[in-house]
Design a protein around this motif. Structure first.
Motif, short mmCIF file in Angstrom:
data_model
loop_
_atom_site.label_atom_id
_atom_site.label_comp_id
_atom_site.label_asym_id
_atom_site.label_seq_id
_atom_site.Cartn_x
_atom_site.Cartn_y
_atom_site.Cartn_z
N ALA A 38 1.32 -1.28 -0.13
CA ALA A 38 -0.57 0.15 -0.29
C ALA A 38 0.49 1.37 -0.27
O ALA A 38 0.90 2.12 -0.71
CB ALA A 38 -0.53 0.02 0.77
N PHE A 39 2.40 1.18 0.88
CA PHE A 39 2.82 2.47 1.03
C PHE A 39 3.19 2.28 -0.41
O PHE A 39 3.29 3.71 -1.15
CB PHE A 39 3.61 1.99 1.92
N GLU A 40 3.40 1.72 -1.25
CA GLU A 40 4.11 1.66 -2.54
C GLU A 40 3.52 2.16 -3.35
O GLU A 40 3.68 2.78 -4.11
CB GLU A 40 5.08 0.15 -3.07
N ASN A 41 2.04 1.77 -3.69
CA ASN A 41 1.17 2.30 -4.55
C ASN A 41 0.80 3.60 -4.48
O ASN A 41 0.93 4.10 -5.14
CB ASN A 41 -0.11 1.20 -4.13
N LEU A 42 0.56 3.87 -2.56
CA LEU A 42 0.50 5.36 -2.81
C LEU A 42 1.96 6.34 -3.54
O LEU A 42 1.64 7.49 -4.15
CB LEU A 42 0.33 5.84 -1.43
N ARG A 43 2.98 6.04 -2.95
CA ARG A 43 4.04 6.25 -3.79
C ARG A 43 3.78 6.82 -5.02
O ARG A 43 4.16 8.02 -5.63
CB ARG A 43 5.43 6.25 -3.01
N ARG A 44 3.75 5.77 -5.52
CA ARG A 44 3.35 5.46 -7.55
C ARG A 44 2.12 6.30 -7.89
O ARG A 44 2.85 7.34 -8.96
CB ARG A 44 3.70 4.19 -7.38
N ASP A 45 1.61 6.28 -7.06
CA ASP A 45 0.14 7.00 -7.25
C ASP A 45 0.29 8.88 -7.03
O ASP A 45 0.22 9.75 -8.15
CB ASP A 45 -1.15 7.13 -6.47
N ILE A 46 1.21 9.26 -6.33
CA ILE A 46 1.60 10.86 -5.37
C ILE A 46 2.21 10.91 -7.27
O ILE A 46 2.13 12.23 -7.71
CB ILE A 46 1.81 11.00 -4.14
N ALA A 47 3.40 10.03 -7.64
CA ALA A 47 4.84 11.03 -8.04
C ALA A 47 4.01 10.85 -9.32
O ALA A 47 3.76 12.16 -9.81
CB ALA A 47 5.61 9.46 -7.97
N ARG A 48 2.96 9.96 -9.61
CA ARG A 48 2.40 10.27 -10.89
C ARG A 48 1.09 11.61 -11.49
O ARG A 48 0.61 12.16 -12.19
CB ARG A 48 1.42 8.90 -11.01
N HIS A 49 0.32 11.35 -9.82
CA HIS A 49 -1.27 11.54 -9.65
C HIS A 49 -0.81 13.26 -9.28
O HIS A 49 -1.92 14.10 -9.23
CB HIS A 49 -2.54 11.36 -10.29
N GLY A 50 -0.06 13.53 -7.82
CA GLY A 50 -0.09 14.67 -8.14
C GLY A 50 -0.77 13.78 -6.05
O GLY A 50 -1.27 12.91 -5.94
N GLU A 51 -0.15 15.09 -5.28
CA GLU A 51 -0.19 15.03 -3.54
C GLU A 51 -2.36 14.73 -3.63
O GLU A 51 -3.17 14.35 -2.57
CB GLU A 51 -0.32 15.74 -2.94
N SER A 52 -3.18 15.04 -4.95
CA SER A 52 -4.54 15.25 -4.34
C SER A 52 -5.16 13.95 -4.48
O SER A 52 -6.11 13.78 -4.06
CB SER A 52 -5.29 16.50 -6.18
N VAL A 53 -4.20 13.00 -4.58
CA VAL A 53 -4.78 11.63 -4.53
C VAL A 53 -5.15 11.13 -2.77
O VAL A 53 -6.08 9.57 -2.91
CB VAL A 53 -4.26 10.52 -5.76
N VAL A 54 -4.87 12.44 -2.21
CA VAL A 54 -4.71 10.99 -0.48
C VAL A 54 -5.92 11.49 -0.03
O VAL A 54 -6.54 10.95 0.99
CB VAL A 54 -3.25 11.90 -0.09
N GLU A 55 -6.53 12.72 -0.41
CA GLU A 55 -8.07 13.46 -0.05
C GLU A 55 -7.31 13.21 1.66
O GLU A 55 -8.34 13.04 2.17
CB GLU A 55 -9.46 12.52 -0.11
N PHE A 56 -6.43 13.85 1.62
CA PHE A 56 -6.17 13.81 3.52
C PHE A 56 -7.75 14.83 4.49
O PHE A 56 -7.19 13.51 5.94
CB PHE A 56 -4.94 15.32 2.96
#
Length: 79
Positions: A38-56
């Motif tokens: 999950a950590f690696e997938n989130l890191r990859r998604d942030i790199a590709r699509h930006g921090e907005s994928v997190v919905e903090f």
């Protein structure tokens, strides 16, 4: 925004997101391997699509404290 993989006081493996000094839980599981994926997938998604994928703002808050031994302890905040 920073992401890190941590462990809480009940041995849950957590993918934590820190933003402006506040910690939130993106993912939690009893398996270190699953949390690592999950950590690696989130890191990859942030790199590709930006921090907005997190919905903090929608993530559950984590309380952070320092134990007697000096180690940092992460736990879910009570609602």
């Amino acid at each position: 925004m920073k992401i890190k993989q941590v462990q809480d006081s009940s041995n849950q493996h957590i993918v934590a997101v820190e933003h402006n000094g506040e910690f939130r839980c993106f993912f939690a599981d009893s398996s270190l391997h699953t949390a690592g994926v999950a950590f690696e997938n989130l890191r990859r998604d942030i790199a590709r699509h930006g921090e907005s994928v997190v919905e903090f703002d929608t993530l559950k808050k984590l309380a952070v404290r320092t134990g007697k031994s000096g180690c940092v302890i992460y736990d879910f905040e009570e609602a």
